[in-house]
Design an enzyme around this catalytic site. Structure first.
Site, mmCIF file in Angstrom:
data_model
loop_
_atom_site.group_PDB
_atom_site.id
_atom_site.type_symbol
_atom_site.label_atom_id
_atom_site.label_comp_id
_atom_site.label_asym_id
_atom_site.label_seq_id
_atom_site.Cartn_x
_atom_site.Cartn_y
_atom_site.Cartn_z
ATOM 1 N N CYS A 103 -5.565 -2.159 9.927
ATOM 2 C CA CYS A 103 -5.484 -0.747 9.564
ATOM 3 C C CYS A 103 -6.013 -0.441 8.168
ATOM 4 O O CYS A 103 -6.050 0.727 7.771
ATOM 5 C CB CYS A 103 -4.041 -0.249 9.701
ATOM 6 S SG CYS A 103 -3.421 -0.338 11.390
ATOM 7 N N HIS A 156 -0.644 6.518 3.383
ATOM 8 C CA HIS A 156 -0.842 5.871 4.685
ATOM 9 C C HIS A 156 -0.030 6.624 5.742
ATOM 10 O O HIS A 156 -0.553 6.986 6.788
ATOM 11 C CB HIS A 156 -0.433 4.407 4.617
ATOM 12 C CG HIS A 156 -0.646 3.664 5.895
ATOM 13 N ND1 HIS A 156 -1.899 3.421 6.407
ATOM 14 C CD2 HIS A 156 0.233 3.116 6.778
ATOM 15 C CE1 HIS A 156 -1.794 2.747 7.545
ATOM 16 N NE2 HIS A 156 -0.508 2.561 7.785
ATOM 17 N N GLU A 162 6.320 2.398 1.793
ATOM 18 C CA GLU A 162 5.315 3.108 1.018
ATOM 19 C C GLU A 162 5.947 3.890 -0.126
ATOM 20 O O GLU A 162 5.443 3.893 -1.254
ATOM 21 C CB GLU A 162 4.535 4.040 1.944
ATOM 22 C CG GLU A 162 3.287 4.611 1.341
ATOM 23 C CD GLU A 162 2.445 5.365 2.360
ATOM 24 O OE1 GLU A 162 1.420 5.930 1.951
ATOM 25 O OE2 GLU A 162 2.801 5.387 3.556
ATOM 26 N N LYS A 184 -2.361 11.700 8.989
ATOM 27 C CA LYS A 184 -2.053 11.160 10.320
ATOM 28 C C LYS A 184 -1.123 12.081 11.084
ATOM 29 O O LYS A 184 -1.023 12.002 12.311
ATOM 30 C CB LYS A 184 -1.439 9.760 10.199
ATOM 31 C CG LYS A 184 -2.402 8.691 9.706
ATOM 32 C CD LYS A 184 -1.741 7.322 9.706
ATOM 33 C CE LYS A 184 -2.663 6.239 9.163
ATOM 34 N NZ LYS A 184 -2.835 6.316 7.688
ATOM 35 N N HIS A 190 -3.186 8.113 14.227
ATOM 36 C CA HIS A 190 -3.516 6.861 13.549
ATOM 37 C C HIS A 190 -4.593 6.146 14.362
ATOM 38 O O HIS A 190 -4.309 5.565 15.413
ATOM 39 C CB HIS A 190 -2.261 5.997 13.437
ATOM 40 C CG HIS A 190 -2.409 4.781 12.587
ATOM 41 N ND1 HIS A 190 -3.619 4.365 12.065
ATOM 42 C CD2 HIS A 190 -1.492 3.871 12.150
ATOM 43 C CE1 HIS A 190 -3.437 3.273 11.357
ATOM 44 N NE2 HIS A 190 -2.155 2.943 11.397
ATOM 45 N N PHE A 212 -0.946 -4.272 10.002
ATOM 46 C CA PHE A 212 -0.383 -5.481 10.578
ATOM 47 C C PHE A 212 -1.087 -6.706 10.004
ATOM 48 O O PHE A 212 -2.298 -6.683 9.753
ATOM 49 C CB PHE A 212 -0.545 -5.476 12.094
ATOM 50 C CG PHE A 212 0.415 -4.563 12.810
ATOM 51 C CD1 PHE A 212 1.418 -3.899 12.135
ATOM 52 C CD2 PHE A 212 0.305 -4.385 14.180
ATOM 53 C CE1 PHE A 212 2.294 -3.061 12.794
ATOM 54 C CE2 PHE A 212 1.176 -3.547 14.857
ATOM 55 C CZ PHE A 212 2.174 -2.886 14.175
#
Length: 411
Positions: free
Chosen positions: A158, A298, A309, A330, A335, A394
Site C-alpha cells: 500500500c 493514510h 497513525e 479514502k 483504498h 501490509f
C-alpha cells in the site's frame, strides 16, 4: 488521473473538494456471495480513451488505467514538443497487486470455470504472461511515452504509490534520468482480492450503506472499502523545467520509508516506524513540523490503522500535530491498495493549487482516541504551501513524502 467518481484531474478534484463519495455496490462482477460487497469503481471505457482493440485485449484493466493517465500527464507536461531524449527518459510505476482481474479471467478460461484440475492451456490468451508480471505495466507506459531510459516497477504493497514517485525523484537526483514518468495503478476489485480481505475481515460490512461505507477515524467504522484507479506525474529537475517554461505544480522536497519488521498485517500501537519516516522526510525537506500546512493521511478506515497513525503524528509532529488539518480521501475514493499513494500525492498537489483541504467524508462520530483535526465532512479553505502525505501497508511498510510549492522553497 483516472479515479472513481470521474476521469481526469478536474473531475477528481471536484469530487474531493465537494466531499462526494464514489463508493457503491460492486458492479464489475457478481459479489453477492461475499462478506463485503461495496467498492469505489471507476467508470472507465477504454475505447473512449483511445485504446485500440489490440491494446484492450493485451492489457489488464490496471495497465489500461496507467497508459491513459500517462498520456494525459505527458500531454500536460508539454515535453512531446521539446525534442525529448528517449534515453534520458524513464518510468517508475507502482502497483500493489498487479493484475488480479485478468488472472481471474484467465484461470476461469483455462480451467473451464474451475471444473478442470489440469488446466487447458489452449484457452489462454496471448497476454497471459504479461498478466503474471506487473513489470508489463511499466513497459506499457514506456511504450506509450517513448521512454528508453530506466524503467522500473515498484511493488511495496500500500506504499507503492509513494515509493514509486520517490524512486523516480532519486533517479533524477543521481543523474540517471532527466525526465521520469511516474505514479501508480491498481485495479484490485476482483473476486480473489475481495475473498482475501473477507478472510481477515479487513473490509467493511456496510453493504446496505455503500455511499457512507468508508469511515476513517469514525467510531462507527467497520473496515476499509476497496477502490481502483491510477495517478501519473511527470518529474524533472526544477531548474530544467523552469528553463523550458513548464507549469510546475509542486516540488518533492523530501521522502523516506521505514519498515516495522513486526507483523504481516499488524501494526505497533505507538506508530514509531511511521513517525520516523515522517521525521526523516521533514529533515530531507529542511522543514519543521510547524511548516506543514496539511497532512494527507493514510486513513484506511480500520481501527488499528487509525490509532497507529494518530500516535505516529503525535510522536513525529509534537504539539503541532493538534494544529495541522488532516484528512483521508479514502473516505471518498476507497483504498486502491498500491495506487492510492499516488492518488493522494495528486490530491496534495491540488490542495496546494487551490488552497483547499479536502474533507474526511462520513466522519460524523469521531473516535475519541483519534483526537486530531481530521477535517470532517466539508472541505476547508486553508493556506497550503507544504503538505505531508503518508502511507502504511501490509508487511510493515511505512512511507512519507513532503511536497511544497516551488516558489515557497525558492523564497
Amino acid at each position: 488521473m483516472l479515479a472513481p467518481g470521474g476521469t481526469g484531474t478536474g473531475a477528481f478534484w471536484r469530487m474531493l473538494s465537494e466531499g462526494r463519495t464514489a463508493t457503491r455496490e460492486i458492479t464489475l462482477f457478481d459479489a453477492s456471495g461475499f462478506r463485503s460487497r461495496v467498492a469505489a469503481e471507476a467508470d472507465f471505457d477504454p475505447r473512449a480513451h483511445g485504446l485500440t482493440p489490440r491494446e484492450i485485449c493485451r492489457m489488464d484493466r490496471a495497465a489500461q488505467f496507467a497508459v491513459v493517465a500517462a498520456r494525459e500527464a505527458f500531454a500536460d507536461s508539454g515535453l512531446a514538443l521539446t525534442g525529448l531524449d528517449p534515453h534520458r527518459t524513464g518510468v517508475s510505476l507502482g502497483t500493489g497487486v498487479g493484475a488480479p482481474g485478468a488472472l481471474d479471467r484467465e484461470y476461469r478460461a483455462v480451467s473451464h470455470d474451475g471444473r478442470l484440475d489440469l488446466v487447458d492451456h489452449t484457452y489462454a490468451s496471448p497476454g497471459l504472461y504479461d498478466h503474471f508480471v506487473p513489470s508489463s505495466f511499466a513497459a506499457e507506459v514506456a511504450w506509450a511515452v517513448g521512454a528508453e531510459g530506466p524503467v522500473t516497477t515498484v511493488s511495496t504493497g500500500c506504499t507503492s504509490g509513494i515509493d514509486s514517485v520517490a524512486h523516480a525523484a532519486d533517479l533524477i537526483r543521481e543523474g540517471s534520468a532527466d525526465v521520469m514518468v511516474t505514479g501508480a495503478t491498481d485495479a484490485p476489485i476482483s473476486p480473489i482480492t475481495l475473498a482475501c480481505f473477507d478472510a481477515i475481515k479487513a473490509t467493511t460490512t456496510y453493504n446496505d450503506q455503500p455511499g457512507t461505507a468508508s469511515r476513517p477515524f469514525d467510531a462507527s467504522r467497520k473496515g476499509f472499502v476497496l477502490g481502483e484507479g491510477a495517478a501519473v506525474f511527470v518529474l524533472e529537475e526544477l531548474t530544467a523545467a523552469r528553463r523550458r517554461g513548464a507549469h510546475v505544480y509542486a516540488e518533492i522536497a523530501g521522502h523516506a520509508a521505514r519498515s516495522s519488521a513486526f507483523h504481516m498485517t499488524g501494526l505497533r500501537p505507538d506508530g514509531r516506524e511511521l513517525a520516523e519516516a515522517v521525521t526523516v522526510a521533514l529533515d530531507a525537506a529542511r522543514l519543521h513540523p510547524a511548516d506543514i500546512d496539511y497532512v494527507s493521511a493514510h486513513g484506511s478506515g480500520t481501527r488499528q490503522n487509525d490509532l497507529h497513525e494518530t500516535a505516529a503524528y503525535k510522536l513525529a509532529l509534537g504539539e503541532h500535530a493538534h494544529r495541522i488539518p488532516m484528512s483521508s480521501i479514502k473516505s471518498m475514493i476507497g483504498h486502491s491498495l498500491g495506487s492510492v499513494g499516488s492518488m493522494e500525492i495528486a490530491a496534495s498537489v491540488l490542495a496546494m493549487k487551490h488552497h483547499v483541504v479536502p474533507p474526511t467524508a462520513n466522519l460524523r462520530t469521531p473516535d475519541p482516541e483519534c483526537d486530531l483535526d481530521y477535517v470532517p465532512l466539508h472541505a476547508r479553505e486553508h493556506r497550503t504551501d507544504a503538505v505531508l502525505t503518508v502511507g502504511s501497508g501490509f508487511g510493515g511498510f511505512h512511507s512519507a513524502m513532503v511536497l511544497t510549492r516551488p516558489d515557497r522553497r525558492t523564497a
